[in-house]
Motif scaffolding. Structure first.
Motif, mmCIF file in Angstrom:
data_model
loop_
_atom_site.group_PDB
_atom_site.id
_atom_site.type_symbol
_atom_site.label_atom_id
_atom_site.label_comp_id
_atom_site.label_asym_id
_atom_site.label_seq_id
_atom_site.Cartn_x
_atom_site.Cartn_y
_atom_site.Cartn_z
ATOM 1 N N THR A 330 65.456 78.569 -4.819
ATOM 2 C CA THR A 330 66.942 78.446 -4.417
ATOM 3 C C THR A 330 66.502 78.149 -2.893
ATOM 4 O OG1 THR A 330 67.669 79.541 -6.182
ATOM 5 C CG2 THR A 330 69.032 79.455 -4.267
ATOM 6 N N PHE A 331 65.575 79.081 -2.319
ATOM 7 C CA PHE A 331 65.236 79.197 -0.859
ATOM 8 C C PHE A 331 64.914 77.826 -0.423
ATOM 9 C CE2 PHE A 331 62.416 79.666 2.682
ATOM 10 C CZ PHE A 331 63.422 80.544 3.757
ATOM 11 N N LEU A 332 63.886 77.245 -0.962
ATOM 12 C CA LEU A 332 63.467 76.000 -0.735
ATOM 13 C C LEU A 332 64.572 74.779 -0.783
ATOM 14 C CD1 LEU A 332 60.021 76.225 -2.484
ATOM 15 C CD2 LEU A 332 60.266 76.247 -0.064
ATOM 16 N N TYR A 333 65.445 75.019 -1.793
ATOM 17 C CA TYR A 333 66.466 73.795 -1.810
ATOM 18 C C TYR A 333 67.359 73.927 -0.685
ATOM 19 C CZ TYR A 333 70.868 71.827 -3.454
ATOM 20 O OH TYR A 333 71.727 71.230 -3.554
ATOM 21 N N LYS A 334 67.621 75.464 -0.112
ATOM 22 C CA LYS A 334 68.783 75.231 0.733
ATOM 23 C C LYS A 334 67.915 75.177 2.171
ATOM 24 C CE LYS A 334 71.753 78.504 -1.763
ATOM 25 N NZ LYS A 334 72.326 79.869 -1.657
ATOM 26 N N LYS A 335 66.765 75.769 2.627
ATOM 27 C CA LYS A 335 66.257 75.629 3.777
ATOM 28 C C LYS A 335 65.259 74.559 4.110
ATOM 29 C CE LYS A 335 68.151 79.672 4.872
ATOM 30 N NZ LYS A 335 69.078 79.721 5.926
ATOM 31 N N VAL A 336 64.769 74.003 2.982
ATOM 32 C CA VAL A 336 63.740 72.870 3.105
ATOM 33 C C VAL A 336 64.260 71.622 2.757
ATOM 34 C CG1 VAL A 336 61.414 72.077 2.780
ATOM 35 C CG2 VAL A 336 61.753 74.543 3.280
ATOM 36 N N PHE A 337 64.599 71.540 1.344
ATOM 37 C CA PHE A 337 64.825 70.122 0.655
ATOM 38 C C PHE A 337 66.100 69.696 1.152
ATOM 39 C CE2 PHE A 337 62.479 72.125 -3.242
ATOM 40 C CZ PHE A 337 61.235 71.708 -2.787
ATOM 41 N N THR A 338 67.102 70.397 1.388
ATOM 42 C CA THR A 338 68.535 69.834 1.886
ATOM 43 C C THR A 338 68.286 69.131 3.236
ATOM 44 O OG1 THR A 338 69.158 71.856 2.385
ATOM 45 C CG2 THR A 338 69.883 71.045 0.281
ATOM 46 N N ARG A 339 67.129 69.419 4.026
ATOM 47 C CA ARG A 339 67.094 68.768 5.259
ATOM 48 C C ARG A 339 66.198 67.534 5.322
ATOM 49 N NH1 ARG A 339 66.312 74.697 8.672
ATOM 50 N NH2 ARG A 339 68.436 75.422 8.010
ATOM 51 N N LEU A 340 65.661 67.275 4.091
ATOM 52 C CA LEU A 340 64.816 66.065 4.150
ATOM 53 C C LEU A 340 65.952 65.036 3.910
ATOM 54 C CD1 LEU A 340 62.494 67.113 1.340
ATOM 55 C CD2 LEU A 340 62.064 66.972 3.698
ATOM 56 N N PRO A 341 65.406 63.522 4.147
ATOM 57 C CA PRO A 341 66.278 62.456 4.260
ATOM 58 C C PRO A 341 66.963 62.352 2.805
ATOM 59 C CG PRO A 341 64.393 61.816 5.440
ATOM 60 C CD PRO A 341 64.065 63.275 4.591
ATOM 61 N N THR A 407 67.843 65.761 -2.750
ATOM 62 C CA THR A 407 67.566 64.599 -2.091
ATOM 63 C C THR A 407 68.144 63.287 -2.470
ATOM 64 O OG1 THR A 407 65.394 64.310 -3.142
ATOM 65 C CG2 THR A 407 65.290 65.340 -1.183
ATOM 66 N N SER A 408 68.930 63.486 -3.849
ATOM 67 C CA SER A 408 69.459 62.119 -4.337
ATOM 68 C C SER A 408 70.907 62.184 -3.932
ATOM 69 C CB SER A 408 69.404 62.460 -5.832
ATOM 70 O OG SER A 408 68.118 62.469 -6.432
ATOM 71 N N LYS A 409 71.407 61.034 -3.374
ATOM 72 C CA LYS A 409 72.603 60.833 -2.942
ATOM 73 C C LYS A 409 73.789 61.081 -4.026
ATOM 74 C CE LYS A 409 76.069 57.611 -0.987
ATOM 75 N NZ LYS A 409 75.863 56.312 -0.071
ATOM 76 N N TYR A 410 73.450 60.719 -5.330
ATOM 77 C CA TYR A 410 74.257 60.732 -6.282
ATOM 78 C C TYR A 410 73.954 61.688 -7.341
ATOM 79 C CZ TYR A 410 75.939 56.217 -4.567
ATOM 80 O OH TYR A 410 76.262 55.263 -3.772
ATOM 81 N N TRP A 411 74.980 62.575 -8.019
ATOM 82 C CA TRP A 411 74.910 63.441 -8.977
ATOM 83 C C TRP A 411 76.004 62.944 -10.049
ATOM 84 C CZ3 TRP A 411 75.574 68.841 -6.508
ATOM 85 C CH2 TRP A 411 74.580 69.108 -5.755
ATOM 86 N N VAL A 412 75.383 62.880 -11.616
ATOM 87 C CA VAL A 412 76.418 62.132 -12.562
ATOM 88 C C VAL A 412 76.416 63.417 -13.541
ATOM 89 C CG1 VAL A 412 76.938 60.606 -14.259
ATOM 90 C CG2 VAL A 412 76.256 59.826 -12.095
ATOM 91 N N SER A 413 77.517 64.281 -13.988
ATOM 92 C CA SER A 413 77.175 65.403 -14.826
ATOM 93 C C SER A 413 78.678 65.711 -15.589
ATOM 94 C CB SER A 413 76.963 66.504 -14.144
ATOM 95 O OG SER A 413 77.048 67.673 -14.915
ATOM 96 N N ASN A 414 78.421 65.954 -16.924
ATOM 97 C CA ASN A 414 79.671 66.279 -17.545
ATOM 98 C C ASN A 414 80.028 67.805 -17.778
ATOM 99 O OD1 ASN A 414 77.667 67.108 -19.290
ATOM 100 N ND2 ASN A 414 78.476 66.082 -21.019
ATOM 101 N N SER A 415 79.056 68.689 -17.065
ATOM 102 C CA SER A 415 79.289 69.905 -16.887
ATOM 103 C C SER A 415 79.209 70.508 -15.461
ATOM 104 C CB SER A 415 78.834 70.859 -17.917
ATOM 105 O OG SER A 415 77.145 70.456 -17.572
ATOM 106 N N ARG A 416 79.170 71.769 -15.241
ATOM 107 C CA ARG A 416 79.279 72.048 -13.658
ATOM 108 C C ARG A 416 77.584 72.275 -13.238
ATOM 109 N NH1 ARG A 416 82.262 77.496 -14.120
ATOM 110 N NH2 ARG A 416 81.719 77.322 -16.281
ATOM 111 N N ILE A 417 77.251 71.907 -12.202
ATOM 112 C CA ILE A 417 76.061 72.185 -11.335
ATOM 113 C C ILE A 417 76.040 73.756 -10.921
ATOM 114 C CG2 ILE A 417 74.712 71.499 -9.306
ATOM 115 C CD1 ILE A 417 75.040 69.608 -11.341
#
Length: 702
Positions: A330-341, A407-417
């Motif tokens: 979760t830390f990597l998601y918020k602090k690293v991955f979401t800052r990638l292109p 890093t993906s622009k699109y999310w497609v889901s039928n339930s909650r993230i």
């Protein structure tokens, strides 16, 4: 006998009010009056107050034309009161039957006596047995540590003689001036408390539509707390006891909410002024971070304070991240991955929390696979599956899961993230949802009986991420807008998953599915697809289900002509037992795509599941096995439609009735022909077999 005036301010709490009022009127100590102070409530709540006041002469309604806050309402109640004792109760809380009797019997010559507080999310039935009283003495600081006036029996003369009042200047923390004045004038070192005199404080399940004061915006609460603190510090400059009490609560509040003061810099002057007025030697020990921040605030060095706070939060986040794998991801998601292109042509698909390859996400994926092959496709699963195309399969909650969601622009889901995965700027989230609603949803539900009492608040946060929401009919659109508080773009084309039900080759597809499942070609197929019960859970997200159909009896009566497919809701985790009837009953609960099971079914049996809305597209007979209709409708959820009047099939209560209806299925079809036609027009009118194409063309724009 001494008489108690119970003061209850009321502001738009109609859903709780009756229960709260009755808990007072049913007290074993009945020498009381209940002052219902209507603090500018809307019409429905005002009418309920008047209705309740007609039921018991001890209920005294008092109406204020506009909402002036709990402080004003309580002060007005004290001003109007003329009896021996005052007791404050909030209009969404309730009392066990012996609370007031226990307090009255033990107050003696004291000016105040307190009870205990129990937090509750649902009504708990109380016993009629009077508990033995355990009386303890508490220091003034300990007694008032919760800075609340609730569950205290106080002599009215004491309040009036010292002109003790609630703050009318703030919405939150209006009790604090009242509490401090009480401490100042009590002139004792200890006060009595009866543990068994309990007060049930309700934690409201809807912090969005009509929040309790404690559920209001954190910045608003911070401003109110600091405003009251500064006022009281000026008024009690010469009282060491009061100053220490206030400073201790300031420090506790700061430790709990320190992140607010650097995120919302408008509050910095207030917290700085409060710190400047606080004692240089607070009772609580300060850690090195707080000491440094405290000094910066005292010197009004806001820039340095913000830097210190950001450093502290980062170090704490790192410490948390190193304490477990999921926290590190979760830390990597918020602090690293979401800052990638952000990858402009990358799409993440998920269906039913990664449990299968199905539903509208599957249809959208397969359409894009054929028509938009230049996109990168990522499917989230709990375990690897055989799927068409070249999509990358990612295990749910793996490190790759966090990377591709970030890093993906699109999310497609039928339930909650999951709640902890914030959607970054630039993300586009297509929420396909998973059915036309029969059962009441989220903000249309009064009570929450599921495993998570914070369901509504969490749902609201998660659904703010949705950019598009698919709807199958106008009925659904109207409900989704209200029940989800959804105000973005609704895609009103029907469900992509139902396109196959209108396909020109649906009979050919059905034959292939039947062969794949080894279902005898000469047998007709019954599909049983019930839903889950909100109150039948054994852990968060895991629900039980007891099969109420007698499969052996059905096999004996129908087995020569039919087989039955069992398809449980994806929430239901228990194994369904089919021992002894394996050649008749096929447990396909884990079969990926229920739409394929629709195609091969001649009859659907369901209960309150939304599957019957989809199945109606085929215009085949539907039976409703509603053995617990009254409980489900009146207690657990409530329905949007009148099942007894609107559904296109009979409501049946037993296995015998099910068998009889199947044995006479042609007669059932004739009986419900007109009702089925009306139902089809209302709920299936948008379904033309082109929903997938229209959804893709709307959302995925180059």
């Amino acid at each position: 006998m001494k008489k108690i005036t119970v003061i209850m301010p009321v502001y738009n709490t109609a859903e709780f009010l009756q229960e709260s009022v009755y808990s007072v009127m049913n007290q074993t100590y009945n020498h009381l009056e209940l002052m219902l102070i209507n603090d500018g409530s809307e019409e429905s709540c005002t009418e309920l107050i008047e209705q309740l006041s007609q039921e018991d002469a001890r209920i005294l309604p008092l109406h204020i034309n506009e909402n002036k806050g709990v402080g004003f309402a309580r002060n007005l109640g004290v001003e109007k009161a003329s009896h021996d004792y005052i007791y404050f109760l909030d209009s969404d809380d309730y009392l066990p039957p012996h609370t007031l009797e226990l307090l009255v019997n033990h107050i003696n010559d004291h000016d105040m006596i307190s009870g205990s507080t129990i937090l509750t999310t649902t009504k708990v039935e109380s016993t009629d047995i009077k508990p033995e009283a355990t009386r303890v003495n508490q220091t003034l600081e300990k007694s008032f540590d919760n800075i609340s006036a609730l569950n205290r029996l106080i002599k009215l003369d004491f309040i009036k003689s010292h002109q003790i009042k609630f703050s009318e200047e703030v919405t939150c923390y209006a009790d604090l001036p009242f509490i401090v004045d009480m401490m100042h004038h009590l002139n004792v070192t200890e006060t009595p408390m009866i543990k068994e005199a309990s007060y049930s404080k309700r934690v409201r399940n809807d912090p969005i539509s009509n929040p309790a004061l404690v559920q209001l915006d954190a910045n608003k609460k911070a401003v109110d707390f600091l405003t009251v603190y500064l006022f009281l510090k000026d008024n009690y400059k010469n009282s060491d006891q009061i100053n220490m009490f206030l400073d201790d609560h300031l420090l506790s509040y700061y430790k709990l909410k320190h992140h607010l003061f650097y995120q919302d810099q408008a509050t910095l002057p207030l917290i700085s002024a409060a710190v400047q007025k606080s004692s240089t030697q607070p009772k609580q020990k300060l850690n090195s971070f707080v000491k440094a921040q405290w000094k910066s605030l005292k010197n009004e060095n806001y820039k340095k304070f913000i830097q210190q706070t950001e450093t502290e939060i980062l170090l704490k986040d790192i410490k948390t991240a190193l304490s477990g794998r999921t926290k590190l991801k979760t830390f990597l998601y918020k602090k690293v991955f979401t800052r990638l292109p952000l990858k402009e042509k990358s799409i993440v698909f998920e269906s039913f929390l990664g449990k299968n390859y199905s539903d509208s996400p599957k249809n959208i994926y397969e359409y894009m696979l054929e028509n938009n092959p230049d996109y990168q496709f990522i499917w989230i699963f709990n375990k690897k599956r055989e799927i068409p195309g070249n999509a990358k399969q990612v295990k749910r909650f793996s490190l790759q899961y966090y990377y591709y969601l970030a890093t993906s622009k699109y999310w497609v889901s039928n339930s909650r993230i999951p709640l902890h995965l914030n959607k970054r700027e630039g993300n586009v989230y297509l929420q396909t949802w998973h059915g036309t609603p029969l059962k009441k949803l989220v903000f249309d539900m009064n009570e929450v009986y599921s495993a998570n009492p914070k369901y509504k608040g969490h749902f609201f946060e998660q659904s703010r991420r949705w950019d598009y929401l698919i709807s199958a009919n106008q009925y659904s659109s109207d409900i989704f807008k209200r029940a989800f508080k959804f105000d973005k773009q609704m895609l009103e084309f029907g469900y992509p998953r139902n396109d196959m039900l209108h396909s020109n080759i649906k009979e050919t597809n059905a034959k292939k599915v039947k062969e794949k499942l080894n279902i005898p070609a000469d047998k007709k197929v019954i599909l049983y697809a019930p839903t889950w019960r909100d109150d039948d859970f054994y852990a968060p997200g895991k629900y039980k289900f007891k099969l109420m159909l007698d499969l052996e009896k059905m096999k004996n009566e129908l087995g020569d002509e039919y087989v039955i497919l069992l398809r449980m809701h994806y929430f239901i985790a228990d194994h369904i037992e089919t021992t002894g009837v394996e050649d008749f009953a096929y447990n396909l609960s884990k079969y990926d795509d229920i739409a394929e099971l629709y195609l091969i079914s001649d009859i659907l049996i369901t209960d309150y599941s939304s599957v019957f809305f989809d199945y109606s597209n085929l215009k085949r007979p539907i039976l409703f096995y509603t053995y617990d209709l009254e409980k489900y409708r009146d207690t657990l959820r409530g329905f949007y439609i009148d099942m007894e009047e609107e559904v296109p099939g009979p409501l049946l209560k037993s296995t015998e009735e099910i068998i009889s209806a199947i044995s006479n299925i042609e007669e059932v079809e004739r009986q419900y022909e007109d009702k089925y036609a009306r139902f089809y027009n209302k709920f299936c009118g948008w379904e033309k077999g082109h929903a997938t194409e229209k959804a893709v063309q709307t959302v995925f724009k180059d």
